[in-house]
Design an enzyme around this catalytic site. Sequence first.
Site, PDB file in Angstrom:
ATOM      1  N   GLU A 173      -8.213   0.818   2.360  1.00 42.90           N
ATOM      2  CA  GLU A 173      -9.494   0.621   1.716  1.00 42.90           C
ATOM      3  C   GLU A 173     -10.724   1.231   2.479  1.00 42.90           C
ATOM      4  O   GLU A 173     -11.771   0.658   2.637  1.00 42.90           O
ATOM      5  CB  GLU A 173      -9.978  -1.073   1.703  1.00 42.90           C
ATOM      6  N   GLU A 374      -2.281  -4.739  -2.601  1.00 44.58           N
ATOM      7  CA  GLU A 374      -3.014  -5.923  -2.440  1.00 44.58           C
ATOM      8  C   GLU A 374      -3.184  -6.639  -3.749  1.00 44.58           C
ATOM      9  O   GLU A 374      -3.908  -5.804  -4.642  1.00 44.58           O
ATOM     10  CB  GLU A 374      -4.136  -5.930  -1.536  1.00 44.58           C
TER      11      GLU A 374
END
Length: 474
Positions: A173, A374
Amino acid sequence: MTPQQSGMQQTGLRLPPGFVIGTATAAAQIEGGVAAGGRTPSVWDRFSDQPGRIIDGSSTAVTADHFHRHAEDVRLMADLGVDAYRFSLSWTRLQPNGRGSLATDGVAFYERLLDELQAAGIRPFVTISHWDLPEEYEHGWLDRDTAARLGEFAGLVGERFGDRVDSWITINEPATVTLNGYALGLHAPGQALLFDALPTVHHQLLGHGLAVQALRATGVRGRIGITNVHTPVVPAGDSPEDAMMAALFDVVHNRVFADPVLLGHYPQVPDELSPLFGAFAEVPVEDLVVISQPLDFYGLNYYMPTRVAAGAGTGESPDGTSQAMADLPFRLEEFDEYPRTGFGWPIAPEAFTRALAEVQERYGQVLPPVYITENGASFADAVDAATGAVDDQERIDYLAGHLDAALSAVTPGAPAEGLDLRGLFVWSLMDNWEWAAGFTQRFGLVHVDFETLERTPKASFRWLAGLLRARGES
């Protein structure tokens, strides 16, 4: 058979052959043991020590104490029946001070963990950089040299663990690191630079590319990818101004992180917005070649959609309060039509479908196989005082809805048809230290009492275990 059992069986039977179901964690959120074995401080250790940075005043010191309880946690995963475990490496546990060779004690810890996973038949997906930089990197990702340091670290861990890791994720991320850590000041290192934070985009992506090169140079047997978080962005209203600001947010959250990796260039922006993106005006071509090397897979994190309106912000952001939001030319609006997670994030499985469709539409010809690295939600899980059980039906509904949306999105005739979806990792295996939110948000399939550190599988744990058994019985 109860309706829930019937639903588990149906979803389990829908899982394609070889589709990976796993759980995910991050070192800074679960390991604790911050001074054990010569580990030195990370930027998150120092950030959590600063008064007012963490909502409940907690720190990285103990978290879920996975460092001492990893064997118990692997046994829980074995009981759950997952195929894979995605975890990250603590950079300063393995390379104290961010320099030199790997530390013996740090290597021994991860070798024990890998041994336990192998014995349990669980495939390791290893993230090399999940937000916790060595504190010695004074300017962090604002400094191009940090990209080189990530490449060197990747080479060291690839050489040491390369024969035992199923899949490698170079960096997790980068959008959240840039936006929350350097643009809004919500996360470590706590800088509020707004668009002046954009150099951190390029340096993270360059670090990714150098890490890919280093891993391949060491001859790792595992596949290599990156994890980006994607959010489908919609304008709050019908005005051209709202549409332009939504497009701007799509660029700064999604496209500046995915386009260079998958297409080899930064996205074009309207002329009136180009002054904001001066950081990308003279990017060396050779950097883009490094960044855009072919990958074995693409990791996509999904949590929520985003609604954007033109006009100054109010200081509110999805993850907390940042005065910097008030200085942006746009603001984020709520989705009042959807229920919300404990974090206040909209629960919208159909937006998950849109996220997958957008990725397929933009990158389909060059998109490698995709893993949802995720997906999960925080809720105010209540522990039954008499039995100790945690009935987290909201989480079950969330996970069931999102897994169904992902599987449906890639079927023939569906919006993301053609996307090669290979698996999904639930965030998270256990309740953890949720960055700036401290212990106030629980994402886990396993409840953790942060005073006693006792682990208790929740109802969602049993639900997922049943789904995986149903798959095995098909």
